[in-house]
Motif scaffolding. Structure first.
Motif, mmCIF file in Angstrom:
data_model
loop_
_atom_site.group_PDB
_atom_site.id
_atom_site.type_symbol
_atom_site.label_atom_id
_atom_site.label_comp_id
_atom_site.label_asym_id
_atom_site.label_seq_id
_atom_site.Cartn_x
_atom_site.Cartn_y
_atom_site.Cartn_z
ATOM 1 N N LEU A 81 41.406 33.112 41.975
ATOM 2 C CA LEU A 81 41.739 34.325 41.342
ATOM 3 C C LEU A 81 43.223 34.325 41.277
ATOM 4 O O LEU A 81 43.825 34.070 41.912
ATOM 5 C CB LEU A 81 41.135 35.608 42.065
ATOM 6 C CG LEU A 81 41.614 37.050 41.438
ATOM 7 C CD1 LEU A 81 41.013 37.141 40.167
ATOM 8 C CD2 LEU A 81 41.134 37.956 42.556
ATOM 9 N N PHE A 82 43.795 34.580 39.872
ATOM 10 C CA PHE A 82 45.233 34.609 39.687
ATOM 11 C C PHE A 82 46.049 33.420 40.210
ATOM 12 O O PHE A 82 47.166 33.487 40.664
ATOM 13 C CB PHE A 82 45.754 35.821 40.319
ATOM 14 C CG PHE A 82 45.091 37.136 40.120
ATOM 15 C CD1 PHE A 82 45.198 37.565 38.491
ATOM 16 C CD2 PHE A 82 44.238 38.123 40.935
ATOM 17 C CE1 PHE A 82 44.519 38.759 38.205
ATOM 18 C CE2 PHE A 82 43.638 39.089 40.586
ATOM 19 C CZ PHE A 82 43.730 39.601 39.153
ATOM 20 N N GLY A 83 45.437 32.226 40.167
ATOM 21 C CA GLY A 83 46.251 30.763 40.353
ATOM 22 C C GLY A 83 46.260 30.696 42.048
ATOM 23 O O GLY A 83 47.028 29.838 42.013
#
Length: 87
Positions: A81-83
């Motif tokens: 999630l989100f890198g």
């Protein structure tokens, strides 16, 4: 399915029409170095497959696919999630 030593998972997907991927799947029976792990998409027309093979075989596939631009292969990496990596 546990991974064998020196084996990694790769995603193979159709760049457009799924017919080349169907041909690739059908040809896996004669490729002992490649195992089909999962097919993603409709039962009769998956758009993506997960395979397990060694790095050298994956590189050979990438070269073969690059000449036709019909299929793409890339390492199967865990989603985050989100890198952010795993906690």
């Amino acid at each position: 399915m546990p991974q064998a030593p020196n084996q990694q998972r790769y995603i193979v997907r159709a760049a457009g029409d799924s017919a080349p991927l169907q041909g690739f799947i059908a040809g896996l029976q004669s490729e002992p170095a490649i195992q089909l792990v999962e097919a993603i998409g409709p039962a009769q027309q998956p758009h993506t497959v997960v395979i397990q093979t060694d790095e050298a075989t994956a590189q050979q596939l990438a070269q073969r696919f690059a000449s036709t631009n019909q299929l793409m292969i890339e390492p199967d990496r865990p989603l985050s999630l989100f890198g952010h990596g795993p906690a």
